[in-house]
Design an enzyme around this catalytic site. Structure first.
Site, mmCIF file in Angstrom:
data_model
loop_
_atom_site.group_PDB
_atom_site.id
_atom_site.type_symbol
_atom_site.label_atom_id
_atom_site.label_comp_id
_atom_site.label_asym_id
_atom_site.label_seq_id
_atom_site.Cartn_x
_atom_site.Cartn_y
_atom_site.Cartn_z
ATOM 1 N N ASP A 179 7.787 -73.540 -32.210
ATOM 2 C CA ASP A 179 8.991 -72.744 -31.957
ATOM 3 C C ASP A 179 8.958 -71.455 -32.791
ATOM 4 O O ASP A 179 9.275 -70.370 -32.304
ATOM 5 C CB ASP A 179 10.220 -73.595 -32.320
ATOM 6 N N HIS A 262 10.901 -68.166 -24.687
ATOM 7 C CA HIS A 262 11.961 -69.149 -24.455
ATOM 8 C C HIS A 262 12.387 -69.194 -22.985
ATOM 9 O O HIS A 262 12.772 -70.253 -22.486
ATOM 10 C CB HIS A 262 13.159 -68.898 -25.371
ATOM 11 N N HIS A 265 9.965 -71.347 -21.347
ATOM 12 C CA HIS A 265 10.338 -72.733 -21.700
ATOM 13 C C HIS A 265 11.449 -73.234 -20.772
ATOM 14 O O HIS A 265 11.381 -74.321 -20.212
ATOM 15 C CB HIS A 265 10.795 -72.795 -23.159
ATOM 16 N N HIS A 278 10.674 -79.223 -27.125
ATOM 17 C CA HIS A 278 11.045 -77.806 -27.147
ATOM 18 C C HIS A 278 9.979 -76.887 -27.771
ATOM 19 O O HIS A 278 9.471 -75.985 -27.122
ATOM 20 C CB HIS A 278 12.386 -77.645 -27.883
HETATM 21 ZN ZN ZN Z 1 13.450 -72.461 -29.802
#
Ligand code: ZN
Length: 368
Positions: A179, A262, A265, A278
């Site tokens: 992340d 993101h 994602h 995540h």
């Molecule tokens: Zn994140």
């Protein structure tokens, strides 16, 4: 010099205090006392069972016993926030301590906002950097994204005990690094798009510098930190990486600043069959963003090799059981106007995302 209103306002949002080290949880009471007298904990059951005795002992020794707690957070939902707020208000809590992973600390921050009291984050693992952010990501009970709730202020303290986060299962710190990897690419992209839009809020140079520093830390110490955590050791490498995840990765952005990684994602997680967490999917999203940005091949390969060494996915097949024929749906979703793809400094179409995902996958296959 003439004032140029179109240059926007440089803005930075940070927690008031950040404290990290082995054993610092024992100092919780001393810090809490600076902000309140009636502390209330918001946590998940497993997280709280690991730290409950020490939290209570530390608060008690500072003369401010815990007035109550909720340890049933499994998701940060509107219903949970309302339920916890009612309970904390009923017993007149004046400071909320979020204890656990992202869901617990986000719930705690949202409760504190509702009650107009300060919040403190005590993470128990490193998969997230939500701890210091001035936002709470709201989901439904079955983990469907609802909204990113912007809060008026970040926590007054982020207290990271490395004995605790460093002894959580090793996959958490790897997910956290995945992340955090995105920040060195998303934050500059976001800042550039804000500049191009002449938006009201502009990033500070200080925040961008710290985000880049985060990237260097991951590249330099990431693999060693992973090995050390696997061996049950809390070393300088672990401390460096925990700081990179918990403090440096979101530094100064208060919860904003995402871009393509993101959004990719969010697109991918809309497909059935995704089996990664995540941070792992965001790492792949970062590779896709690098392709979209047409970064030099050597740079993409370096990051890809690093991801591979960490066990982070570099190929689509490593993300789960994906139907490749549905990939265009993920690309469409990633370009939803409400998502952070609009924070790229150039127009990104679903076709470009689809091509970039395929290209990243091809490069990943060549390296595997
Ligand atoms: Zn994140």
């Amino acid at each position: 010099m003439r004032y140029l209103p179109e240059s926007g306002t440089r803005k930075m949002i940070l927690p008031s205090k950040y404290v990290q080290g082995a054993g610092v949880l024992n100092q919780l009471g001393t810090y809490v006392k600076q902000y309140g007298e009636r502390p209330f904990v918001v946590s998940g059951r497993t997280s709280f069972s690991k730290v409950k005795a020490r939290v209570q002992a530390s608060l008690l020794s500072a003369g401010i016993p815990l007035v109550g707690y909720v340890d049933s957070v499994t998701e940060c939902t509107r219903a949970k926030i309302n339920e916890v707020s009612a309970k904390a208000e009923e017993i007149d809590a004046d400071i909320i301590i979020g204890c656990g992973g992202g869901k617990a600390v986000d719930t705690a921050k949202a409760v504190a906002e509702k009650l107009h009291v300060p919040s403190i984050s005590v993470p128990t693992q490193c998969a997230t950097n939500a701890d210091g952010m001035a936002d709470a990501v709201i989901f439904t009970d079955d983990h469907k994204f609802v909204e990113d709730l912007h809060l008026s202020r970040p926590p007054v303290l982020v207290l990271v005990d490395t004995e605790i986060v460093g002894r959580a299962p090793p996959q958490y710190i790897v997910q956290g690094m995945g992340d955090a990897l995105a920040c060195a690419f998303e934050k500059p992209a976001y800042a550039a798009s804000q500049r191009a839009k002449k938006a009201g809020d502009q990033a500070t140079t200080a925040a961008l510098d710290v985000n880049l520093r985060c990237f260097q830390t991951l590249m330099t110490h990431g693999l060693q930190a992973k090995k050390d955590v696997e061996a049950g050791k809390i070393t300088e490498a672990v401390e460096a990486v925990v700081e990179a995840i918990k403090l440096q990765s979101g530094f100064g952005f208060g919860g904003g600043g995402c871009a393509a990684a993101h959004a990719v994602h969010n697109g991918l997680t809309s497909l059935p069959g995704i089996a990664r967490k995540h941070g792992e999917i965001v790492a792949f999203g970062t590779l896709v963003q690098m392709v979209l940005e047409k970064r030099p091949m050597g740079e993409i390969e370096r990051v890809m090799r690093w991801c591979k060494s960490m066990g982070l996915p570099i190929r689509l097949q490593e993300l789960g059981q994906l139907d490749r024929g549905q990939l265009y749906l993920a690309a469409d979703k990633a370009c939803d106007p409400s998502d952070s793809m609009v924070c790229m400094p150039f127009l990104v179409t679903p076709r470009m995302v689809l091509d970039a995902m395929e290209e990243a996958d091809k490069l990943g296959n060549a390296l595997s």
